[in-house]
Design a protein around this motif. Structure first.
Motif, mmCIF file in Angstrom:
data_model
loop_
_atom_site.group_PDB
_atom_site.id
_atom_site.type_symbol
_atom_site.label_atom_id
_atom_site.label_comp_id
_atom_site.label_asym_id
_atom_site.label_seq_id
_atom_site.Cartn_x
_atom_site.Cartn_y
_atom_site.Cartn_z
ATOM 1 N N ILE A 234 46.446 33.083 38.003
ATOM 2 C CA ILE A 234 46.735 31.745 37.480
ATOM 3 C C ILE A 234 45.436 31.038 37.074
ATOM 4 O O ILE A 234 45.346 30.460 35.994
ATOM 5 N N ARG A 235 44.406 31.135 37.937
ATOM 6 C CA ARG A 235 43.156 30.413 37.673
ATOM 7 C C ARG A 235 42.296 31.091 36.616
ATOM 8 O O ARG A 235 41.561 30.440 35.891
ATOM 9 N N GLN A 236 42.319 32.436 36.582
ATOM 10 C CA GLN A 236 41.464 33.168 35.636
ATOM 11 C C GLN A 236 42.310 34.224 34.911
ATOM 12 O O GLN A 236 42.154 35.419 35.151
ATOM 13 N N PRO A 237 43.236 33.765 34.019
ATOM 14 C CA PRO A 237 44.166 34.720 33.390
ATOM 15 C C PRO A 237 43.455 35.820 32.598
ATOM 16 O O PRO A 237 44.019 36.901 32.397
ATOM 17 N N GLN A 238 42.183 35.563 32.199
ATOM 18 C CA GLN A 238 41.445 36.593 31.442
ATOM 19 C C GLN A 238 41.185 37.837 32.298
ATOM 20 O O GLN A 238 40.795 38.886 31.785
ATOM 21 N N ARG A 239 41.407 37.745 33.613
ATOM 22 C CA ARG A 239 41.173 38.898 34.493
ATOM 23 C C ARG A 239 42.412 39.780 34.625
ATOM 24 O O ARG A 239 42.441 40.652 35.495
ATOM 25 N N TRP A 240 43.437 39.584 33.781
ATOM 26 C CA TRP A 240 44.693 40.285 34.015
ATOM 27 C C TRP A 240 44.541 41.800 34.060
ATOM 28 O O TRP A 240 45.166 42.472 34.874
ATOM 29 N N ARG A 241 43.651 42.350 33.212
ATOM 30 C CA ARG A 241 43.452 43.804 33.194
ATOM 31 C C ARG A 241 42.955 44.286 34.556
ATOM 32 O O ARG A 241 43.396 45.306 35.074
ATOM 33 N N ARG A 242 42.022 43.535 35.107
ATOM 34 C CA ARG A 242 41.452 43.909 36.401
ATOM 35 C C ARG A 242 42.488 43.761 37.505
ATOM 36 O O ARG A 242 42.508 44.531 38.463
ATOM 37 N N ILE A 243 43.353 42.767 37.363
ATOM 38 C CA ILE A 243 44.370 42.557 38.406
ATOM 39 C C ILE A 243 45.393 43.704 38.376
ATOM 40 O O ILE A 243 45.882 44.135 39.424
ATOM 41 N N ILE A 244 45.641 44.247 37.202
ATOM 42 C CA ILE A 244 46.536 45.420 37.114
ATOM 43 C C ILE A 244 45.924 46.590 37.885
ATOM 44 O O ILE A 244 46.605 47.302 38.618
ATOM 45 N N ASN A 245 44.603 46.787 37.739
ATOM 46 C CA ASN A 245 43.936 47.860 38.496
ATOM 47 C C ASN A 245 43.999 47.603 39.992
ATOM 48 O O ASN A 245 44.186 48.505 40.791
ATOM 49 N N ALA A 246 43.811 46.335 40.361
ATOM 50 C CA ALA A 246 43.689 45.990 41.783
ATOM 51 C C ALA A 246 45.039 46.024 42.486
ATOM 52 O O ALA A 246 45.091 46.269 43.688
ATOM 53 N N VAL A 247 46.130 45.765 41.755
ATOM 54 C CA VAL A 247 47.415 45.651 42.453
ATOM 55 C C VAL A 247 48.367 46.801 42.070
ATOM 56 O O VAL A 247 48.465 47.773 42.823
ATOM 57 N N PRO A 248 49.052 46.773 40.911
ATOM 58 C CA PRO A 248 50.035 47.849 40.693
ATOM 59 C C PRO A 248 49.425 49.243 40.577
ATOM 60 O O PRO A 248 49.967 50.205 41.126
ATOM 61 N N ARG A 249 48.291 49.381 39.893
ATOM 62 C CA ARG A 249 47.728 50.721 39.728
ATOM 63 C C ARG A 249 47.262 51.294 41.070
ATOM 64 O O ARG A 249 47.512 52.456 41.388
ATOM 65 N N PHE A 250 46.607 50.468 41.849
ATOM 66 C CA PHE A 250 46.149 50.905 43.181
ATOM 67 C C PHE A 250 47.359 51.304 44.034
ATOM 68 O O PHE A 250 47.367 52.371 44.662
#
Ligand code: UDP
Length: 267
Positions: A234-250
């Motif tokens: 929510i605060r840094q939506p530009q990080r969405w790619r990294r959040i995909i790695n950190a949550v669903p991909r992991f």
């Protein structure tokens, strides 16, 4: 995504004999509480020999599957703490639960206190210009005895290394915190530590941004629920790619490969 954990010749040598190191997708993490980590870091600094601490979060584990240099560096780290709720969940799912976690931000606060108590000198390297200075000022306001050996933004690019090595050596720090984000910061430490004469170096990611107040940290209740990633989205939506790695991909990698013997052993 390709998953490729190959055996390496990296020598895993925990900082203290008897330390329990578990594996998540072939990446080692030490089973230590925050207190135990601090005691080991204090001993490491007193030894005057170089030590490298890594704070392993889910993104590190995902990156290690496709980046052999990063994987080898992680295997060689003297101490690897669990940074992130996802790591604790994965460890429990794999039947090797961990007793605690130490994030880069928590580690920095604790190290600042240790340095202030013991008279160790700390150097803050990395982040955008001015941020390391601002973080140092916040740490020093909390711990007035703290000696800041130096702060410098610099760059993780190899051509800047000779200058940075000279700068750091000239200020004689006992602790070096490097905030260039992963995997650059820890690879930077691995390349340079032998000529730095610093007993403890650690990569701390966005820690200086948080401590200086540039980036707000999720409230403690959200962190405890393991929902820091949603707050960041929510605060840094530009990080969405990294959040995909950190949550669903992991999560997918752990569920799909985590229990296979090849991924549960350390290199
Ligand atoms: N950074 C930097 N130079 C670079 C790349 C990154 O100083 O070339 C800094 C950036 O300003 C930030 C930190 O490295 O302070 C990375 O923060 P991030 O939250 O992305 O770290 P991570 O999630 O990897 O812990």
């Amino acid at each position: 995504m390709m998953v490729a954990v190959e055996p390496t010749n990296a020598h895993v040598e925990p900082m203290t004999a008897g330390q329990r190191r578990i594996a998540i997708l072939g990446v080692g993490i030490d089973d230590l509480t925050e207190r135990e980590v601090l005691a080991r870091l204090d001993a490491a600094i007193r030894s005057r020999r170089p030590h490298h601490l890594v704070t392993v979060n889910p993104e590190f584990v995902v990156e290690a599957q496709v980046n052999p240099d990063f994987r080898t560096m992680l295997a060689r780290a003297d101490l690897a703490t669990a940074d992130g709720f996802g790591i604790l969940l994965a460890a429990r799912y794999l039947g090797t639960p961990l007793r605690g976690r130490v994030t880069g931000v928590d580690l920095t606060w604790q190290l600042a206190r240790l340095c202030a108590d013991r008279g160790y000198r700390i150097f803050l390297l990395g982040a955008a210009p001015g941020v390391a200075e601002a973080a140092a000022a916040v740490l020093q306001a909390r711990y007035p005895q703290l000696v800041i050996a130096g702060t410098y933004a610099g760059s993780p690019q190899p051509r800047h290394e000779p200058f940075l090595r000279q700068l750091i050596r000239a200020t004689h720090p006992d602790v070096l915190l490097v905030a260039y984000g992963h995997p650059q910061q820890d690879l930077w430490i691995a390349r340079n530590q032998s000529s730095l004469q610093v007993p403890l170096a650690a990569g701390v990611g966005g820690t200086f941004d948080y401590i200086s107040g540039r980036v707000p940290r999720a409230p403690a209740a959200i962190r405890r629920m393991g929902m820091e990633w949603a707050y960041r989205l929510i605060r840094q939506p530009q990080r969405w790619r990294r959040i995909i790695n950190a949550v669903p991909r992991f999560a997918w990698l752990v569920l799909r490969y985590g229990r296979q013997p090849a991924y549960q052993t350390l290199p």
